[in-house]
Design an enzyme around this catalytic site. Structure first.
Site, mmCIF file in Angstrom:
data_model
loop_
_atom_site.group_PDB
_atom_site.id
_atom_site.type_symbol
_atom_site.label_atom_id
_atom_site.label_comp_id
_atom_site.label_asym_id
_atom_site.label_seq_id
_atom_site.Cartn_x
_atom_site.Cartn_y
_atom_site.Cartn_z
ATOM 1 N N HIS A 30 32.853 -18.479 -37.102
ATOM 2 C CA HIS A 30 31.503 -18.406 -37.668
ATOM 3 C C HIS A 30 31.388 -17.060 -38.393
ATOM 4 O O HIS A 30 30.610 -16.197 -38.009
ATOM 5 C CB HIS A 30 30.453 -18.567 -36.561
ATOM 6 C CG HIS A 30 29.079 -18.918 -37.045
ATOM 7 N ND1 HIS A 30 28.362 -20.003 -36.588
ATOM 8 C CD2 HIS A 30 28.270 -18.321 -37.955
ATOM 9 C CE1 HIS A 30 27.173 -20.049 -37.176
ATOM 10 N NE2 HIS A 30 27.083 -19.027 -38.012
ATOM 11 N N GLU B 204 30.273 -23.829 -41.716
ATOM 12 C CA GLU B 204 29.768 -23.621 -43.075
ATOM 13 C C GLU B 204 30.749 -22.916 -44.011
ATOM 14 O O GLU B 204 30.470 -21.816 -44.510
ATOM 15 C CB GLU B 204 28.443 -22.845 -43.039
ATOM 16 C CG GLU B 204 27.368 -23.549 -42.234
ATOM 17 C CD GLU B 204 26.030 -22.809 -42.229
ATOM 18 O OE1 GLU B 204 25.957 -21.683 -42.734
ATOM 19 O OE2 GLU B 204 25.058 -23.371 -41.694
ATOM 20 N N GLU C 5 23.217 -27.856 -36.658
ATOM 21 C CA GLU C 5 22.173 -26.833 -36.814
ATOM 22 C C GLU C 5 21.001 -27.432 -37.564
ATOM 23 O O GLU C 5 21.184 -28.111 -38.575
ATOM 24 C CB GLU C 5 22.651 -25.627 -37.650
ATOM 25 C CG GLU C 5 23.627 -24.722 -36.971
ATOM 26 C CD GLU C 5 23.986 -23.503 -37.836
ATOM 27 O OE1 GLU C 5 23.203 -23.121 -38.729
ATOM 28 O OE2 GLU C 5 25.070 -22.948 -37.598
HETATM 29 O O1 IFM Z 1 21.728 -18.059 -39.018
HETATM 30 C C1 IFM Z 1 22.367 -18.998 -39.827
HETATM 31 C C2 IFM Z 1 23.658 -19.452 -39.196
HETATM 32 O O2 IFM Z 1 24.514 -18.406 -38.895
HETATM 33 C C3 IFM Z 1 24.392 -20.392 -40.124
HETATM 34 N N1 IFM Z 1 23.516 -21.447 -40.576
HETATM 35 C C4 IFM Z 1 22.217 -21.094 -41.060
HETATM 36 C C5 IFM Z 1 21.512 -20.206 -40.068
HETATM 37 C C6 IFM Z 1 20.089 -19.860 -40.552
HETATM 38 O O3 IFM Z 1 20.107 -19.268 -41.801
#
Ligand code: IFM
Length: 450
Positions: free
Chosen positions: A122, A168, A354
């Site tokens: 991450h 991501e 998420e």
């Molecule tokens: O905080 C981030 C996360 O680390 C990755 N996805 C989006 C979240 C909110 O912006």
């Protein structure tokens, strides 16, 4: 009024975090430096000069945090491993204290009957690997990543079944190497971003069989940030811009993962900026996985414009409600992206890995946090998840971002996404109304209003 629809019994409810955003203790337990330590300490990069040095002090408070998860009735917890806690210089010397930390966390979760979902990357690359050939630019990083994954999965694989190779890749490729808004803060053009993406995808593809080898009954996936690109008008130039944006953000990742090729239209568009793709790379990337994680925060309404030439789009902001991050609140968009991937790709199970929102939260006189907007946000998005399940989309679980308020990268601590409020001065935690709401949803398996 309670919604009559019920989530299936085996539907998994969780919350997500990431190592650099919550752990703190950056100089403890033998941890090495990561690119986020360097970036956050570079003047001008982070709002208010914030860093992840202390963050939520989760490194010391993880047992209390598991107790909070129990209060919210969480069934699963998605967290990431900091590569530089395991291998302080990225490769070579293994730091036992780092492995012990995550091992204890996993044991604590299992003892609390909470299923661990581990994310292996991450964004916090060990700084030593950035210094050696510019991090993800160097093809050999794939082998470094595999060596790291091997160590972690051999250690935790007897207890952790669910693994995400990456979180991501679009964000850390483009924000890290093109826009320069995230670590390592490069603004080196399209080829640098695409090279990072290609090496990350290759690392993903090669990690899947390794994880299966080290972990009995492994469930392996990847989390992509995605949303459907909608044209602002039906004018052909806007329709074409939306199509290009879709290629830029969604199809460039979905194509190799699920079809074994990069999309033709984007290969043409990026001509001259393409990464070095070796024979056999795409076949390795296109390995079957067990689930696709979708991180969803907004929809994308696109018109022809000049952002990221030659993708050339302009983001349009329709009227409506927006979060503090400037993301339009669009629950329907959550349904749309699930439907889009299900209709166009041969996808396995889906998880919302998420979803959540930053709003201005305050502690009220009653010492509670009445985050009504977040409750409404979750209620509306959970309804779209139910709709997807009813339509036969294989959605198996939902992780709210985030368990705790935390270090929101370049925005620092200003943005609060948590189900739990964190007072950064004292590290006092308060479960927000949204946390209590989620506890109720999980108990009832129904998104009724609070
Ligand atoms: O905080 C981030 C996360 O680390 C990755 N996805 C989006 C979240 C909110 O912006």
């Amino acid at each position: 009024m309670a919604d009559k629809r019920i989530f299936p019994d085996d539907f998994v409810w969780g919350a997500a975090t990431a190592a650099y955003q919550i752990e703190g203790a950056v100089n403890e337990g033998g941890r090495g430096k990561s690119i986020w330590d360097t970036f956050s300490h570079t003047p001008g990069k982070i709002n208010n000069g914030d860093t992840g040095d202390v963050a939520c002090d989760h490194y010391h408070r993880w047992q209390d945090d598991i107790a909070l998860m129990k209060q919210i009735n969480l069934e699963a917890y998605r967290f990431s491993i900091a590569w530089s806690r395991i291998l302080p210089t990225g490769r070579g010397h293994i730091n036992q204290a780092g492995l012990d930390f995550y091992s204890a966390l996993v044991d604590g979760l299992l003892a609390a009957d909470i299923t661990p979902f581990v994310t292996l990357y991450h964004w916090d690359l060990p700084q030593a690997l950035q210094d050696d050939g510019d991090g993800w630019q160097r093809r050999g990083i794939v082998d470094d990543y595999l060596a790291y994954v091997d160590i972690v999965s051999r250690t935790l694989g007897d207890r952790v079944q669910y693994w995400s190779t990456f979180n991501e890749p679009w964000v850390f490729s483009w924000s890290g190497y093109y826009f320069g808004e995230d670590a390592p803060g490069w603004q080196n053009g399209i080829k640098a971003a695409l090279t990072t993406t290609h090496h990350a995808l290759l690392a993903h593809g090669r990690a899947v069989p390794l994880l299966r080898q080290n972990v009995a009954n492994a469930k392996v996936g990847i989390a992509l940030d995605m949303n459907v690109a909608e044209p602002a008008t039906d004018k052909p130039k806007d329709v074409a811009a939306a199509m290009r944006f879709d290629g830029f953000q969604n199809r460039w990742y979905l194509g190799p993962l699920f079809r074994g090729n990069y999309p033709e239209d984007m290969l043409e568009l990026y001509a001259g900026n393409l990464p070095d793709i070796h024979d056999g790379d795409l076949a390795q990337i296109n390995v079957p996985i067990d689930y696709l994680g979708i991180n969803f925060y907004r929809r994308s309404v696109m018109a022809a414009g000049e952002e990221v030439p030659p993708v050339n789009y302009r983001r349009v902001s329709p009227s409506g409600d927006y979060t503090e991050m400037g993301s339009e609140v669009s629950p329907q968009g959550l349904y749309d992206i699930m439907k889009y991937v299900y209709d166009h790709y041969d996808v396995p199970d889906l998880y919302i890995t998420e979803n959540g929102a930053a709003f201005k939260d305050e502690v009220s006189a009653d010492q509670k946090v009445h985050d009504t907007k977040r409750v409404d946000y979750l209620y509306a998005h959970f309804g779209q998840a139910q709709r997807a399940i009813e339509d036969g989309i294989p959605l198996k679980g939902y992780f709210v971002w985030s368990l705790l308020d935390n270090f929101e990268w370049a925005y620092g601590y200003q943005m609060r996404f948590g189900l739990v409020y964190v007072d950064y001065e004292t590290q006092r935690r308060i479960i927000k109304d949204s946390g209590h709401y989620l506890a109720q949803v999980i108990r009832q398996k129904q998104p009724s209003s609070i």
